[in-house]
Design an enzyme around this catalytic site. Structure first.
Site, PDB file in Angstrom:
ATOM      1  CG  LEU A 118      66.492  83.562  74.426  1.00 15.27           C
ATOM      2  CD1 LEU A 118      65.470  83.488  75.556  1.00 15.27           C
ATOM      3  CD2 LEU A 118      67.633  82.577  74.661  1.00 15.27           C
TER       4      LEU A 118
ATOM      5  CB  CYS B 272      65.192  79.316  62.935  1.00 14.71           C
ATOM      6  SG  CYS B 272      63.621  79.121  62.129  1.00 14.71           S
TER       7      CYS B 272
ATOM      8  CB  CYS C 116      63.487  78.779  59.043  1.00 13.87           C
ATOM      9  SG  CYS C 116      64.509  77.813  60.117  1.00 13.87           S
TER      10      CYS C 116
ATOM     11  CG  HIS D  25      64.997  88.524  66.938  1.00  8.66           C
ATOM     12  ND1 HIS D  25      65.026  87.242  66.482  1.00  8.66           N
ATOM     13  CD2 HIS D  25      65.864  89.218  66.157  1.00  8.66           C
ATOM     14  CE1 HIS D  25      65.867  87.162  65.458  1.00  8.66           C
ATOM     15  NE2 HIS D  25      66.384  88.338  65.235  1.00  8.66           N
TER      16      HIS D  25
ATOM     17  CG  PHE E 185      36.786  68.181  47.292  1.00  7.61           C
ATOM     18  CD1 PHE E 185      37.797  67.401  46.780  1.00  7.61           C
ATOM     19  CD2 PHE E 185      35.935  68.856  46.434  1.00  7.61           C
ATOM     20  CE1 PHE E 185      37.957  67.291  45.412  1.00  7.61           C
ATOM     21  CE2 PHE E 185      36.100  68.731  45.063  1.00  7.61           C
ATOM     22  CZ  PHE E 185      37.107  67.954  44.556  1.00  7.61           C
TER      23      PHE E 185
HETATM   24  C1  LIG Z   1      68.992  79.060  54.764  1.00  7.03           C
HETATM   25  C2  LIG Z   1      68.402  78.090  55.749  1.00  7.03           C
HETATM   26  C3  LIG Z   1      67.048  77.893  55.779  1.00  7.03           C
HETATM   27  C4  LIG Z   1      66.510  76.983  56.673  1.00  7.03           C
HETATM   28  N1  LIG Z   1      65.165  76.778  56.641  1.00  7.03           N
HETATM   29  C5  LIG Z   1      64.639  75.850  57.442  1.00  7.03           C
HETATM   30  C6  LIG Z   1      63.245  75.608  57.415  1.00  7.03           C
HETATM   31  O1  LIG Z   1      62.521  76.222  56.653  1.00  7.03           O
HETATM   32  N2  LIG Z   1      62.741  74.665  58.244  1.00  7.03           N
HETATM   33  C7  LIG Z   1      63.544  73.950  59.088  1.00  7.03           C
HETATM   34  O2  LIG Z   1      63.038  73.083  59.810  1.00  7.03           O
HETATM   35  N3  LIG Z   1      64.864  74.180  59.149  1.00  7.03           N
HETATM   36  C8  LIG Z   1      65.429  75.118  58.360  1.00  7.03           C
HETATM   37  N4  LIG Z   1      66.755  75.366  58.436  1.00  7.03           N
HETATM   38  C9  LIG Z   1      67.558  74.691  59.473  1.00  7.03           C
HETATM   39  C10 LIG Z   1      67.383  75.375  60.857  1.00  7.03           C
HETATM   40  O3  LIG Z   1      67.576  76.757  60.722  1.00  7.03           O
HETATM   41  C11 LIG Z   1      68.392  74.811  61.859  1.00  7.03           C
HETATM   42  O4  LIG Z   1      68.310  73.410  61.867  1.00  7.03           O
HETATM   43  C12 LIG Z   1      68.131  75.324  63.281  1.00  7.03           C
HETATM   44  O5  LIG Z   1      68.055  76.715  63.314  1.00  7.03           O
HETATM   45  C13 LIG Z   1      69.243  74.840  64.206  1.00  7.03           C
HETATM   46  O6  LIG Z   1      69.000  75.233  65.523  1.00  7.03           O
HETATM   47  P1  LIG Z   1      70.172  75.193  66.596  1.00  7.03           P
HETATM   48  O7  LIG Z   1      69.582  75.600  67.896  1.00  7.03           O
HETATM   49  O8  LIG Z   1      70.913  73.931  66.525  1.00  7.03           O
HETATM   50  O9  LIG Z   1      71.185  76.311  66.106  1.00  7.03           O
HETATM   51  P2  LIG Z   1      70.975  77.900  66.044  1.00  7.03           P
HETATM   52  O10 LIG Z   1      69.557  78.278  65.921  1.00  7.03           O
HETATM   53  O11 LIG Z   1      71.919  78.391  65.024  1.00  7.03           O
HETATM   54  O12 LIG Z   1      71.428  78.387  67.486  1.00  7.03           O
HETATM   55  C14 LIG Z   1      72.746  78.415  67.896  1.00  7.03           C
HETATM   56  C15 LIG Z   1      72.865  79.529  68.911  1.00  7.03           C
HETATM   57  O13 LIG Z   1      74.150  79.438  69.514  1.00  7.03           O
HETATM   58  C16 LIG Z   1      74.635  80.753  69.712  1.00  7.03           C
HETATM   59  N5  LIG Z   1      76.091  80.673  69.834  1.00  7.03           N
HETATM   60  C17 LIG Z   1      76.984  80.310  68.890  1.00  7.03           C
HETATM   61  N6  LIG Z   1      78.216  80.313  69.423  1.00  7.03           N
HETATM   62  C18 LIG Z   1      78.086  80.671  70.723  1.00  7.03           C
HETATM   63  C19 LIG Z   1      78.988  80.825  71.801  1.00  7.03           C
HETATM   64  N7  LIG Z   1      80.285  80.609  71.648  1.00  7.03           N
HETATM   65  N8  LIG Z   1      78.498  81.209  72.997  1.00  7.03           N
HETATM   66  C20 LIG Z   1      77.176  81.433  73.159  1.00  7.03           C
HETATM   67  N9  LIG Z   1      76.283  81.271  72.182  1.00  7.03           N
HETATM   68  C21 LIG Z   1      76.729  80.889  70.985  1.00  7.03           C
HETATM   69  C22 LIG Z   1      74.147  81.520  68.488  1.00  7.03           C
HETATM   70  O14 LIG Z   1      74.122  82.897  68.744  1.00  7.03           O
HETATM   71  C23 LIG Z   1      72.765  80.916  68.284  1.00  7.03           C
HETATM   72  O15 LIG Z   1      71.765  81.654  68.950  1.00  7.03           O
HETATM   73  C24 LIG Z   1      67.338  76.276  57.560  1.00  7.03           C
HETATM   74  C25 LIG Z   1      68.716  76.480  57.542  1.00  7.03           C
HETATM   75  C26 LIG Z   1      69.253  77.374  56.643  1.00  7.03           C
HETATM   76  C27 LIG Z   1      70.737  77.570  56.621  1.00  7.03           C
END
Ligand SMILES: Cc1cc2nc3c(=O)[nH]c(=O)nc-3n(C[C@H](O)[C@H](O)[C@H](O)COP(=O)(O)OP(=O)(O)OC[C@H]3O[C@@H](n4cnc5c(N)ncnc54)[C@H](O)[C@@H]3O)c2cc1C
Ligand SMILES: NC(=O)c1ccc[n+]([C@@H]2O[C@H](COP(=O)([O-])OP(=O)(O)OC[C@H]3O[C@@H](n4cnc5c(N)ncnc54)[C@H](OP(=O)(O)O)[C@@H]3O)[C@@H](O)[C@H]2O)c1
Length: 527
Positions: free
Chosen positions: A84, A88, A93, A143, A505
């Site tokens: 889960l 990120c 992140c 994880h 400070f």
């Molecule tokens: C390089 C990078 C750095 C970042 N750094 C930051 C940061 O420093 N701070 C910050 O606030 N944000 C950061 N972000 C943004 C942040 O990572 C995302 O906004 C956040 O992880 C989105 O969460 P989510 O739950 O929407 O998607 P995700 O965390 O991507 O979760 C989606 C989940 O859906 C699952 N999934 C996909 N398809 C299926 C399917 N068909 N069936 C079942 N499961 C599926 C995946 O396995 C995954 O676990 C960063 C993004 C990037 C690209």
């Protein structure tokens, strides 16, 4: 043992693994050539219909699930990954923060190379792969915590390492079983944008996701980064700090999201000073390959004609595209222009009983939005009529520094009709950078030995209302304060209230004491 599609299903319900046991197990699953076992954690004794199935257990799905469960509801998460928490901690992140930490450390080491206790960094190149490997070796710790916490502490039900098959707005199939719910919450996130040019599939072209999964060689002395926003700049600064020539090919101009002109200039000047090369208005036309399918060069059209840069390593930071196509087809979801699932302020899609959250619904694609949208969907499902539209939020990115910003930039505030005054440090950003201020934790060496590198900070104030309407900070350690400062500013924080706070400070933001110096004045002027 149950088998589905040739894969074993581990009924995890009655096993109570420690965090470390989880981490090891996830490692084994990720390394398994056949995709590993399905993790099945469903409560056979709870006969209630699910209030919601969360398709995707990233930040949005997990936080939504936890809230719904805390409110007394029943939830199920189905995720294709064996853990889960989503992208990120796996490829976004968390690695970005590791790389940005390295960039900051390396800038310090290179700035003071051979002086004081610092080693001689002349010609020293740091391994990119070494740091990527460090991340990969450690990422199953987070994880493990999330699987443990979600099962043992939050009492969530989940099926992991398993594709989900959404059948209709109440039905999802997973691991050969059909699950029914009152509602679906779609939380499948987004994936890296691609460039449609010849050579894009050459070995040596990476995005943030493929970098941590597949980098298997040490890049040479030149790196090409395509893009000019957070991801591109954050990774570009890291590559630069490792000691490589780093060329940023930016379609328009870099870091448009930093609205305050002086702050943006400070940020760009410091990157250029570290040797980063920016080519603005660059459109990549092709990637050339050698005889073995590896990147050899990148070619781009620019306002000054065609450029060709020889490299064996290209990084794409081109934004994220919502993973919406398949779900939209199955369920008949309405999408926006960038493929984002359209939702109302209650996170409902156009399909009854289907909610969408996180990156799937478009920008801002940030953790706070992912987590909060999941939670607000859960609250609506549990009967609260509650609205969430992300707006007026604080923001940040990394260069070799941490850059935090909120509210209006100076120019924006003037254009909006405010009678603007600013309070900033150093007071004269154009000519007065060589003073040992601002100074604080992590910038003291710069403040005394290289003052112009010790950061920049500014608040924007409306002189009539005395309210703070923007804040901008380049340095270290201010991001945390910006989370809280944003709430205060939205509540109408004035220069007088700010000046009456108690500073710790030397504080990373000097806003409190600087405001105190000015707050006695009836007619406010710049400081
Ligand atoms: C390089 C990078 C750095 C970042 N750094 C930051 C940061 O420093 N701070 C910050 O606030 N944000 C950061 N972000 C943004 C942040 O990572 C995302 O906004 C956040 O992880 C989105 O969460 P989510 O739950 O929407 O998607 P995700 O965390 O991507 O979760 C989606 C989940 O859906 C699952 N999934 C996909 N398809 C299926 C399917 N068909 N069936 C079942 N499961 C599926 C995946 O396995 C995954 O676990 C960063 C993004 C990037 C690209
Ligand atoms: N908080 C953090 O530290 C953090 C870190 C990384 C990512 N994120 C989030 O993750 C999401 C993705 O970030 P991001 O920086 O990759 O995306 P982004 O902010 O959407 O920027 C995309 C960049 O890619 C360029 N681009 C897009 N398509 C292109 C093409 N076909 N050719 C050339 N250039 C192209 C854009 O160029 P132009 O603007 O010039 O057109 C822009 O520079 C964002 O929502 C971001 O907020 C957050």
């Amino acid at each position: 043992m149950n088998i589905w599609n040739g894969r074993s299903i581990w009924n995890a319900r009655d096993d109570h693994l420690s965090i470390n046991q989880w981490a090891t197990r996830i490692d084994e699953i990720l390394e398994a050539p056949d995709g590993g076992e399905i993790i099945y954690n469903v409560d056979p004794d709870d006969t209630r219909e699910y209030d919601a199935i969360f398709v995707g257990g990233g930040a949005a799905g997990r936080f939504g699930s936890a809230y719904l469960r805390a409110m007394g509801g029943r939830q199920l998460i189905i995720d294709r990954w064996p853990f889960l928490g989503g992208s990120c901690p796996h490829n976004a992140c968390v690695p970005h923060h590791l790389f940005s930490d390295c960039a900051a450390e390396l800038m310090l080491a290179r700035t003071f190379s051979g002086q004081y206790w610092f080693p001689d960094m002349t010609g020293k190149r740091v391994g990119i792969k070494e740091i990527v490997d460090l991340f990969r070796a450690g990422r199953n710790g987070p994880h493990g915590i999330m699987n443990f916490q979600s099962k043992e502490q939050l009492n969530l039900e989940y099926i992991l390492n398993c594709p989900s098959n959404v059948i209709d707005n109440h039905t999802v199939e997973a691991a050969g079983k059909v699950f029914k719910a009152k509602n679906l919450v779609l939380a499948v996130g987004a994936e890296p944008g691609r460039l449609d040019v010849p050579g894009i599939d050459a070995k040596g072209v990476y995005d943030h996701a493929s970098l941590v999964e597949t980098l298997d060689y040490e890049p040479g002395d030149t790196v090409v980064v395509v893009g000019g926003s957070k991801t591109a700049v954050e990774y570009g600064c890291f590559f630069n700090a490792t000691g490589r020539r780093t060329v940023m090919l930016v379609r328009t101009t870099p870091l448009k999201l930093i609205k305050d002109r002086e702050t943006r200039k400070y940020v760009l000047d410091r990157m250029t000073e570290q040797g980063m090369e920016f080519v603005e208005g660059a459109n990549v036309t092709r990637i050339e390959e050698d005889g073995e399918g590896r990147v050899k060069a990148v070619v781009a059209n620019t306002p000054n004609g065609e450029v060709r840069i020889e490299t064996d390593f290209v990084f794409l930071g081109l934004g994220e595209e919502p993973r919406s196509a398949e779900l939209a087809k199955t369920l008949g979801l309405k999408l926006g222009p960038k493929g984002e699932v359209l939702v109302n302020e209650n996170l409902q899609t156009n399909v009854p009983n289907v909610y969408a959250v996180g990156d799937l619904i478009g920008g801002p694609m940030e953790m706070f939005k992912a987590r909060k949208s999941g939670v607000y969907a859960a609250r609506n499902i549990m009967g609260e009529k509650i609205a969430y539209t992300p707006r007026d939020f604080p923001d940040f990115l990394h260069t070799h520094y941490e850059v935090s910003f909120l509210g209006m930039g100076e120019e924006e505030a003037r254009a909006a009709g405010h009678q603007v005054i600013t309070i900033k440090m150093p007071p004269d950003n154009e000519n007065g950078l060589n003073v040992a201020l601002p100074a604080s934790d992590r910038t003291m060496m710069y403040a005394f030995a290289k003052p112009h590198m010790s950061g920049f900070q500014k608040i924007v104030i409306d002189a009539n209302t005395r309210k703070v309407i923007g804040a901008h900070h380049v340095g270290y350690g201010a991001k945390d304060a910006f989370q809280y400062l944003n709430v205060l500013i939205k509540d109408g924080l004035t220069i007088d209230q700010l000046g009456d706070m108690d500073e710790l400070f030397l504080n990373p933001t000097h806003f409190i004491q600087l405001s105190r110096l000015r707050a006695g004045a009836k007619n406010l002027v710049n400081l």
